[in-house]
Write a protein that holds these residues in place. Structure first.
Motif, mmCIF file in Angstrom:
data_model
loop_
_atom_site.group_PDB
_atom_site.id
_atom_site.type_symbol
_atom_site.label_atom_id
_atom_site.label_comp_id
_atom_site.label_asym_id
_atom_site.label_seq_id
_atom_site.Cartn_x
_atom_site.Cartn_y
_atom_site.Cartn_z
ATOM 1 N N ILE A 9 0.834 -1.209 0.000
ATOM 2 C CA ILE A 9 0.000 0.000 0.000
ATOM 3 C C ILE A 9 0.864 1.252 0.000
ATOM 4 C CG2 ILE A 9 -1.603 1.351 1.411
ATOM 5 C CD1 ILE A 9 -2.949 -1.247 2.209
ATOM 6 N N TRP A 13 0.444 3.518 -3.357
ATOM 7 C CA TRP A 13 -0.220 4.807 -3.143
ATOM 8 C C TRP A 13 0.797 5.952 -3.212
ATOM 9 C CZ3 TRP A 13 -3.087 0.732 -2.776
ATOM 10 C CH2 TRP A 13 -4.478 0.830 -2.758
ATOM 11 N N ALA A 70 -7.782 2.151 0.126
ATOM 12 C CA ALA A 70 -6.801 1.576 1.053
ATOM 13 C C ALA A 70 -7.487 0.994 2.284
ATOM 14 C CB ALA A 70 -5.778 2.639 1.457
ATOM 15 N N GLY A 82 -2.195 4.668 3.340
ATOM 16 C CA GLY A 82 -2.430 4.964 1.936
ATOM 17 C C GLY A 82 -2.711 6.433 1.697
#
Length: 375
Positions: A9, A13, A70, A82
């Motif tokens: 993540i 992200w 997320a 995230g």
């Protein structure tokens, strides 16, 4: 809920936060490609539901979508990680550019680039409003009374943005409440929307920075551009942190950096109180997005089919579109040089007639400003 590693993540992200130039459309496309197409973490329906419900919430919708995606993959921890990784790259870049563009001894070419990019900002506002009109009108319905209310909300929002900056949020809330009342008249009236006063904070300093940022983060119905008139009123006229020209620069920086236009408030905070003010403004502005998604995530899907939420969005959304268009009046009024108006006209042609991108319009306008300053 598909469980994804926190390292994944953070990496994915963060990558979107670094390459997400172009505003919400680019952010949504990148998130869709990651979560639906390449990784299959979410179904197309789940992703579309996320887009729908985040558009019902005040605040930067694409940031809230990143947080929501997320959250669905790793709960509260994933949502926080995230969201932070999505926001931080653009925030670092915009604060670095703010230090350069707002410096007292900035080179001539920097000032020229700022003046050129700032001249294109009113055209960007018109482009943003125009792009929102078709989708919003589809929500209104076929009845003539509904279309008339939508048009009235649009006009009222435009006038409010042009002449009543600090009261704009009240106008949006009233427009939404009127639409809810109109759709529930004769039926169930048990509904209550919070009324949040958009009054300027008393005094100044970091408390004022936090108050301005709180309004930006919690009350930006219809997207980031809708809070530009309110932010300009506070930053330029109420507190005097920036000049009109510097505020145009701030809006331009919010457009050419990755991340939402709401990050403009970080430049305002920097102008008010340096790096600490910029970081505080960003934290306060984005905190409501995290709070709303994390606190009501399990119930967000219900908003999509909630008639009162849809009615409020129709009224407030129409007024917001008008406000985005109306913001062009004070923004264009801030221009002073004849060549800036020529740049503004060219930017309108570039965006509306040729249908080119916002980032390219601002970069080309900034390059014109550099040439003017150097030559």
């Amino acid at each position: 809920m598909t469980r994804v590693g926190l390292g994944t993540i953070a990496r994915e992200w963060g990558r979107i936060g670094c390459v997400g130039f172009g505003g919400p459309p680019a952010h949504i496309a990148l998130l869709r490609d990651l979560c639906v197409t390449r990784r299959g973490w979410l179904t197309e329906r789940e992703f579309e539901d996320g887009v729908a419900v985040t558009n019902l919430l005040p605040g930067p919708a694409s940031t809230q979508l990143a947080i929501l995606c997320a959250w669905r993959l790793r709960g509260v921890t994933g949502a926080v990680l995230g969201g932070v990784c999505f926001i931080v790259p653009g925030l670092v870049l915009i604060l670095a550019l703010a230090a350069l563009f707002l410096a007292d001894d900035a080179p001539a070419w920097v000032l020229g680039a700022a003046a050129g990019a700032g001249a294109a900002v009113p055209a960007v506002a018109v482009h943003a409003a125009w792009g929102l009109v078709p989708g919003s009108r589809r929500r209104v319905g076929a009845r003539r009374s509904a279309r008339l209310r939508w048009a009235l909300h649009l006009v009222v929002g435009g006038v409010a943005a042009a002449i009543t900056g600090p009261w704009l949020v009240l106008v949006l809330l009233v427009a939404g409440a009127v639409e809810v009342g109109a759709r529930t008249s004769g039926g169930d009236r048990r509904t209550a929307w919070p009324v949040v006063l958009a009054l300027p904070a008393v005094g100044g300093g970091l408390g004022a920075v936090a108050w301005v940022a709180a309004k930006v983060g919690a009350l930006s119905y219809g997207g980031g551009f809708v809070i530009i008139p309110m932010m300009r009123q506070d930053a330029v006229h109420t507190y005097g942190w920036m000049t009109d020209a510097q505020f145009l620069n701030a809006v331009a920086l919010g457009q050419i950096t990755p991340g939402p236009v709401v990050q403009t408030v970080a430049v305002v905070g920097y102008a008010a109180a340096g790096l600490g003010g910029g970081l505080l403004a960003a934290f306060v502005a984005f905190a409501p997005s995290f709070a709303m998604v994390v606190a009501v995530g399990p119930r967000l899907e219900r908003l999509r089919d909630d008639a009162r939420a849809q009615a409020f969005l129709t009224g407030a959304g129409a007024a917001a579109i008008g406000a985005i268009g109306g913001s062009t009046v004070p923004l264009a009024w801030s221009l002073h040089q004849p060549w800036q108006f020529a740049v503004l006209g060219a930017a309108l042609l570039w965006l509306l007639a040729l249908k080119r991108g916002v980032v390219s319009a601002l970069l080309v306008s900034g390059a014109v400003g550099v040439l003017v300053a150097v030559l």
